[in-house]
Write an enzyme that holds these catalytic residues in place. Sequence first.
Site, PDB file in Angstrom:
ATOM      1  CB  SER A  31      -0.901   0.016   1.233  1.00 32.50           C
ATOM      2  OG  SER A  31      -1.730  -1.123   1.260  1.00 32.50           O
TER       3      SER A  31
HETATM    4  N1  SAH Z   1      -0.484  -4.911   3.857  1.00 26.69           N
HETATM    5  C1  SAH Z   1       0.116  -5.366   2.627  1.00 26.69           C
HETATM    6  C2  SAH Z   1      -0.877  -5.244   1.503  1.00 26.69           C
HETATM    7  C3  SAH Z   1      -0.767  -6.370   0.550  1.00 26.69           C
HETATM    8  S1  SAH Z   1      -2.053  -6.399  -0.646  1.00 26.69           S
HETATM    9  C4  SAH Z   1       1.365  -4.577   2.319  1.00 26.69           C
HETATM   10  O1  SAH Z   1       1.416  -3.392   2.695  1.00 26.69           O
HETATM   11  O2  SAH Z   1       2.243  -5.108   1.687  1.00 26.69           O
HETATM   12  C5  SAH Z   1      -3.227  -7.479   0.135  1.00 26.69           C
HETATM   13  C6  SAH Z   1      -2.758  -8.867   0.463  1.00 26.69           C
HETATM   14  O3  SAH Z   1      -3.902  -9.634   0.871  1.00 26.69           O
HETATM   15  C7  SAH Z   1      -2.131  -9.632  -0.701  1.00 26.69           C
HETATM   16  O4  SAH Z   1      -0.854 -10.057  -0.314  1.00 26.69           O
HETATM   17  C8  SAH Z   1      -3.068 -10.809  -0.911  1.00 26.69           C
HETATM   18  O5  SAH Z   1      -2.418 -11.982  -1.312  1.00 26.69           O
HETATM   19  C9  SAH Z   1      -3.711 -10.968   0.454  1.00 26.69           C
HETATM   20  N2  SAH Z   1      -4.996 -11.648   0.457  1.00 26.69           N
HETATM   21  C10 SAH Z   1      -5.959 -11.601  -0.489  1.00 26.69           C
HETATM   22  N3  SAH Z   1      -6.997 -12.379  -0.160  1.00 26.69           N
HETATM   23  C11 SAH Z   1      -6.696 -12.938   1.048  1.00 26.69           C
HETATM   24  C12 SAH Z   1      -7.390 -13.831   1.917  1.00 26.69           C
HETATM   25  N4  SAH Z   1      -8.592 -14.313   1.614  1.00 26.69           N
HETATM   26  N5  SAH Z   1      -6.779 -14.175   3.074  1.00 26.69           N
HETATM   27  C13 SAH Z   1      -5.551 -13.692   3.392  1.00 26.69           C
HETATM   28  N6  SAH Z   1      -4.850 -12.846   2.606  1.00 26.69           N
HETATM   29  C14 SAH Z   1      -5.411 -12.471   1.447  1.00 26.69           C
END
Ligand code: SAH
Length: 204
Positions: free
Chosen positions: A52
């Site tokens: 993000s």
């Molecule tokens: N907080 C992270 C944001 C990553 S984007 C950062 O700053 O890097 C959101 C993340 O949620 C992705 O890595 C994706 O793989 C994960 N995600 C998507 N669906 C999910 C689910 N059902 N359970 C757990 N993680 C999930």
Amino acid sequence: MVRDQIEARGVADSRVLMAMRRVPRHLFVPDDMRGYAYADEPLPIGDGQTISQPYIVAFMTEALGLGTADRVLEVGTGSGYQTAVLAEIAVEVFTIEIIAALAARAKQVLESLGYVRIRFRTADGASGWPEEAPFDAIIATAAPLVMPPAWPALLKPGGTLVLPVGAGPQSLIRVVRQGSGWREEKLLDVRFVPLIGEREGEPP
Ligand code: SAH
């Protein structure tokens, strides 16, 4: 980054600003993105996912109203950057990631930085982490179409959940647990990757 992108836009919680100053964001982005690590934008981290924008990480962390004794659940570990910011403030962070390769890399970076109060799980986070409930705060960084009811149910009374919801135009929502129900408030228009898994049963 903190002064121009975060304080200038109104984030004022000193614990959040301190956490954002301490966490080395460049270690959480892929090598070929290092030059952009402190830019005012989200960045790709592989597997179609993103880290993000710094301001959004700070805004969501402030919206959680974290205390230093809090236990926090995060759904969507991704790069682990938001996890580190949470761990700078809260006593214990439980983080769930559905993509194993991302979970492994985040765990390695966070452990190399010496964070010892983070617990990792590779799983679908839609049902949360009930064995460790209740939580003082829950944050999701992938957007469900509608909020999974399991999440607010894992909050302590008065606890706070911050999540993006919707498809296309999304809203960042804050949910505060009140008795057996909860109160919802819209905070911002946002754009997050979708929560993986829950769309599978939908009609085309
Ligand atoms: N907080 C992270 C944001 C990553 S984007 C950062 O700053 O890097 C959101 C993340 O949620 C992705 O890595 C994706 O793989 C994960 N995600 C998507 N669906 C999910 C689910 N059902 N359970 C757990 N993680 C999930």
